[in-house]
Design a protein around this motif. Structure first.
Motif, short mmCIF file in Angstrom:
data_model
loop_
_atom_site.label_atom_id
_atom_site.label_comp_id
_atom_site.label_asym_id
_atom_site.label_seq_id
_atom_site.Cartn_x
_atom_site.Cartn_y
_atom_site.Cartn_z
N UNK A 290 -63.89 -14.64 13.06
CA UNK A 290 -62.86 -14.67 11.23
C UNK A 290 -60.96 -15.28 11.73
N UNK A 291 -60.69 -15.14 12.68
CA UNK A 291 -59.58 -15.55 13.22
C UNK A 291 -59.13 -16.82 12.13
N UNK A 292 -58.18 -16.79 11.08
CA UNK A 292 -57.61 -16.98 9.79
C UNK A 292 -57.35 -18.64 10.37
N UNK A 293 -57.45 -19.37 9.72
CA UNK A 293 -57.66 -21.37 9.41
C UNK A 293 -55.48 -21.59 9.74
N UNK A 294 -55.27 -20.35 9.02
CA UNK A 294 -53.87 -20.93 8.89
C UNK A 294 -53.45 -20.25 9.70
N UNK A 295 -53.44 -19.27 11.15
CA UNK A 295 -53.52 -18.53 12.33
C UNK A 295 -53.28 -20.01 13.23
N UNK A 296 -54.46 -20.47 13.21
CA UNK A 296 -54.89 -21.45 13.85
C UNK A 296 -53.85 -22.66 13.78
N UNK A 297 -53.91 -23.16 12.29
CA UNK A 297 -52.55 -24.47 12.44
C UNK A 297 -51.64 -23.60 12.50
N UNK A 298 -50.99 -22.55 12.22
CA UNK A 298 -49.74 -22.53 12.99
C UNK A 298 -49.69 -22.27 14.33
N UNK A 299 -50.71 -22.25 15.13
CA UNK A 299 -50.31 -22.06 16.60
C UNK A 299 -50.48 -23.38 17.45
N UNK A 300 -50.97 -24.32 16.16
CA UNK A 300 -51.12 -25.52 16.45
C UNK A 300 -49.80 -26.87 16.22
N UNK B 215 -57.91 -32.50 9.84
CA UNK B 215 -58.93 -32.83 11.63
C UNK B 215 -60.37 -32.58 11.34
N UNK B 216 -60.23 -31.46 10.32
CA UNK B 216 -61.59 -30.79 10.25
C UNK B 216 -61.97 -30.57 8.70
N UNK B 217 -62.74 -31.20 8.67
CA UNK B 217 -62.77 -30.72 7.32
C UNK B 217 -62.84 -29.34 6.63
N UNK B 218 -63.39 -28.51 7.37
CA UNK B 218 -64.02 -27.04 7.16
C UNK B 218 -63.79 -26.41 8.54
N UNK B 219 -63.95 -25.05 8.03
CA UNK B 219 -63.71 -24.17 9.10
C UNK B 219 -64.99 -24.22 10.30
N UNK C 82 -48.88 -26.97 13.15
CA UNK C 82 -49.34 -27.29 11.80
C UNK C 82 -49.48 -26.61 10.65
N UNK C 83 -49.15 -27.23 9.33
CA UNK C 83 -49.02 -26.94 8.55
C UNK C 83 -51.05 -27.18 7.80
N UNK C 84 -51.63 -26.26 7.43
CA UNK C 84 -52.82 -24.91 7.02
C UNK C 84 -53.19 -26.83 6.65
N UNK C 85 -52.82 -27.14 5.35
CA UNK C 85 -53.47 -28.82 4.33
C UNK C 85 -53.32 -29.59 5.96
N UNK C 86 -52.32 -29.79 6.89
CA UNK C 86 -53.24 -30.64 8.18
C UNK C 86 -54.14 -30.61 8.42
N UNK C 87 -54.25 -29.15 9.16
CA UNK C 87 -55.27 -28.62 10.10
C UNK C 87 -56.98 -29.40 9.18
N UNK D 177 -66.73 -28.44 16.44
CA UNK D 177 -66.15 -28.96 17.21
C UNK D 177 -65.24 -29.02 18.11
N UNK D 178 -65.03 -27.84 18.08
CA UNK D 178 -64.75 -26.79 19.24
C UNK D 178 -65.60 -26.89 20.51
N UNK D 179 -66.86 -26.01 19.45
CA UNK D 179 -68.12 -26.56 20.96
C UNK D 179 -67.88 -27.49 21.34
N UNK D 180 -68.78 -28.78 21.21
CA UNK D 180 -68.27 -29.85 21.00
C UNK D 180 -67.49 -29.90 22.53
N UNK D 181 -66.70 -29.77 22.01
CA UNK D 181 -64.90 -30.11 23.37
C UNK D 181 -65.50 -29.07 24.23
#
Lengths: 205, 205, 205, 205
Positions: free
Chosen positions: B27-37, B47-51, B39-44, B57-61
DNA sequence: AATGAATGAGCATTCATTCAT
DNA sequence: GATGAATGAATGCTCATTCAT
C-alpha cells in the motif's frame, strides 16, 4: 443472554474475512467483509473496533484453529517420529482442506498489521504442535539452532506442501512424505539411526 | 533532444519502491516512492504507467537480481552437491545482504498484482539456479515430484534461512548448513550414498 | 523564411485539434493533439502558448473557414431569396461535409474558454453571410428583433440541419428546404408576397 | 435504522450540480458539487456512484422537469395551433426562468457522458410535448420528414429563444412569437389555411 | 444492539505547462 | 526551433470509521 448470538456473528465475520481476504488481499474493504458475513458495517465494528483488531483477531482464530486441528484428537503414543509424522499430516490436511485459511494466515503474518502481542499469542497457541518437532531436534546435531528458526522452517515447508496438496489433493501422501523428509532433515534427525529412516526400507541401507 | 528516459532514474525508482514497500507494504503510496526516488509523482508515471506495472517491473527486477547473484560469477565445476551448496550460499547471502529485496519479492508474489506473464518470466529468470537443484533431484527417490513443487520448497527454505541470517548475520554458516540439509533432503538426495551424506563427517557415524 | 513550414504545422495542429476534440471533447489532451498533428508537445506550445489560445485560434479558424465556404465564390446577383437560399445551402454543405468542424465550433462556443474578443472576431467574420439574412429581415414584421437573435436562430437551425444531413447525405435537398423554410419564417419573410412562398415553383401548384 | 438516503439530499445534489456545471462546465469538480449541496464528497458518491451516473441522472432530472413544465397543468383543448403555442410558451418560460437548467441540459447532451439509454429515456420523457408538434406536422408538406429531425429543429429554436428571453425577460412575448413562427414553418404548417395563418395575410392566399 | 448514511483523509492517475538538451 | 521528460496541482473515487436513527 445475547452471548450465543454474538459468538455466532463473530464467527461469521471471521469466516467472511477469511474468504474476502483470500480473494482480494488485505485491502478487502471492511464493508465487503460485513456484507459477506450478512452484517451491516456498523455491526462489524461492534465486534472488532478497528480493521487492525479484526486482522489480529482473525490471525489468532486461524492459529488456534490450526493448533486444534493438529493436536486434537490427541496423537496416540508411539515413537517420536510417528507422532511427528501424524502431526505433520494433520497440519497439511488442515491447510489443504481450506487453502484460504493458510493463505490468509500468511498474508496477515507478513503484513505490518500484526501486533507483537498477537504474534506471541499465535506462537503460544502452536506450542503443542511445535513441541513435537522441538523434541525431535533436542538431541540431534542441530540442537543449538534457535527454536524460532526451526519452527519457521517447518512452517515454511508446511505452507509449501499445503499449497501443492491443495492443487493436487490426490497427491496428499506423496507430497506429505517429501515435506516431512525435509522437515526431519531440518530438525537434524535426517540421518540418525534412531529414526529408522523416513521409511523402513531406507534404514537397511 | 530532450532529456532521455534515464536507466539511472528507473533504477532509482525500483530501489525506492523496494524500500518503501518493505517499510509500508504494497500500500506504499506512489507519491512516497517517487519522493524517495527524488522524482515527482508525474515522472514516476513516465517510467511505469501504473502502479501495477511498477510492481510487476519491480518483481522482475528483483528476480533477475537474485538470479544474477546466484549464477555469477559462474560456479566452478565440481561435485553436484558442492555446486548446489555454493548456489545456496549465494542465494542466502543475497537475501541476507538486503532483506528488503526478499521481503518485497514475497509480498508481490503473494499479492494479486502479479500478472501470469510476470510470474512466468520470473520463473524463467531463475531457471539457471533451479537447474542446479533439479539436477540433484533427477536420479533420486523424489524424481517424480513436479519441478514446481521442488522449486517452491527450496524457495520457502531459502526465504526462511535468509530471514534468520539477516537477523543474526554471524550465524550465516550455521543457518546455511541447516537450510541446505533440508533442501538436500527435499530433493531426495538426503540419504543417498553417492552424496556421502549431508556432510562427510556425519556419514562416518 | 520558415514561414511556410510554420503555417503548415499550425494548420496541422488546428486540423488535429478538430479531430481530437470531436472525438474526445474539449478535454482532449494537448499531448494527443500534438501527436495527431505529428508534433511534439513542446512544439505545439510554440504555436499556441496555452490550450485556451489553441481553442480560441481553432474557433476563429473554423469560423473563417465557414465564412469563406459561404461567401466564396461570390454568390451571383439575383433575388434576395435566391441569394440567401444559396448561402444557406453552402452553409449546410460545409457542415455536412465535415461534421467535426461544426461540432467543435459548437463545443468551443458553449464552453467558457472563448474570450469575448474571439467571440466578437468570430461574429465579424460571419458578417458577410449574416448580412444576407439581415437584409431579408429588414423590411419585414420582425425588423425590430435584434440582429443577434436572428443570427442565433439561423445558426441553431443550420446546426440542426447540418447534423441531419451529415447523417443522411442523400437528403440534402429535402432537409435544406425544411431548414430554409424555418429560417425564412424566423426572419419574418415567411408570408410576404414578394417571396411568393417558400419557393417559386411550388407556389404555382 | 440509520439515516435513510434522502430524496431531499439527492435533489440538493442535482440542483448543486446544475449550478456548478452551468458555472464551470462539465469539468466542475465533484467535490465542488458536493460542497455546494452541503454534503461531503463521500456522500455524493452514495447518491451517484460515478460522475457519469450523476451527469446522466441530472440529464434525466432536467428532461423530466422540462417535460412536466410543458405538460402540466394540462393544456386546455382548443385548436392545435393554440395548444402548440401554449406548449411553446411554457417551454420558453421554463428555460428563461432558470437558464442554467437549459445550458446544462445542452452541455450534457453534447458531451460523451450521456449513455444511449439515458438519451432514449430523455426522448421518451418529452414525448408528450413532442406529440403536439408531431401532430401539426402530420398532414402538412413536411409530413415525410423524420420526427427526430423535427424535434431537433424545435429544440434548437427553443434553446435559442430561451437564451434570448433570459437576457431580456421583458421581450418574452416578442421572442416567443418569432420563435414559434419559425417552429410552425419548420413543421410545414406555415402556409396552411387551417391554421388561420401565422399571420392573417397568408390565409388569404 | 443493529443499521447504513455521512464523513473526509488518502490514493492513483492525468495533464497543461516548463525546461534541459 | 524541436523534442519529450519533468513537474505538481487537480480530480474522481475509495474506504475505515463515526453517528443519527
Amino acid at each position: 443472554m445475547p452471548r450465543t448470538l454474538s459468538d455466532q456473528r463473530r464467527a461469521a465475520v471471521l469466516e467472511a474475512a477469511t474468504r474476502a481476504i483470500a480473494r482480494n488481499g488485505l485491502a478487502a474493504p471492511t464493508a465487503s467483509i460485513a456484507a459477506e458475513a450478512g452484517l451491516s458495517v456498523g455491526s462489524l465494528f461492534n465486534y472488532f473496533p478497528t480493521k487492525t483488531a479484526l486482522l489480529n483477531g482473525l490471525y489468532l482464530h486461524l492459529k488456534h484453529d490450526l493448533a486444534a486441528a493438529v493436536a486434537e484428537p490427541p496423537i496416540p503414543d508411539g515413537p517420536l517420529r510417528d507422532r511427528a509424522g501424524e502431526g505433520w499430516r494433520r497440519w497439511i490436511r488442515w491447510g489443504a482442506a481450506d487453502p484460504d485459511k493458510q493463505r490468509v494466515l500468511m498474508l496477515i503474518e507478513t503484513s505490518h498489521e500484526l501486533t507483537d502481542q498477537s504474534r506471541r499469542d499465535g506462537t503460544a497457541a502452536m506450542q503443542g504442535a511445535d513441541a513435537l518437532f522441538a523434541e525431535a531436534q533436542a538431541g540431534g546435531p542441530f540442537a543449538d539452532q534457535p527454536l524460532e528458526f526451526l519452527v519457521a522452517m517447518v512452517g515454511a515447508l508446511a505452507a509449501t506442501t499445503m499449497e501443492a496438496v491443495s492443487r493436487e489433493p490426490e497427491q496428499f501422501d506423496s507430497r506429505c512424505h517429501v515435506g516431512f523428509t525435509a522437515v526431519w532433515a531440518a530438525i537434524g534427525s535426517g540421518g540418525r539411526s534412531s529414526d529408522t529412516g523416513t521409511d523402513g526400507k531406507r534404514s537397511q541401507a
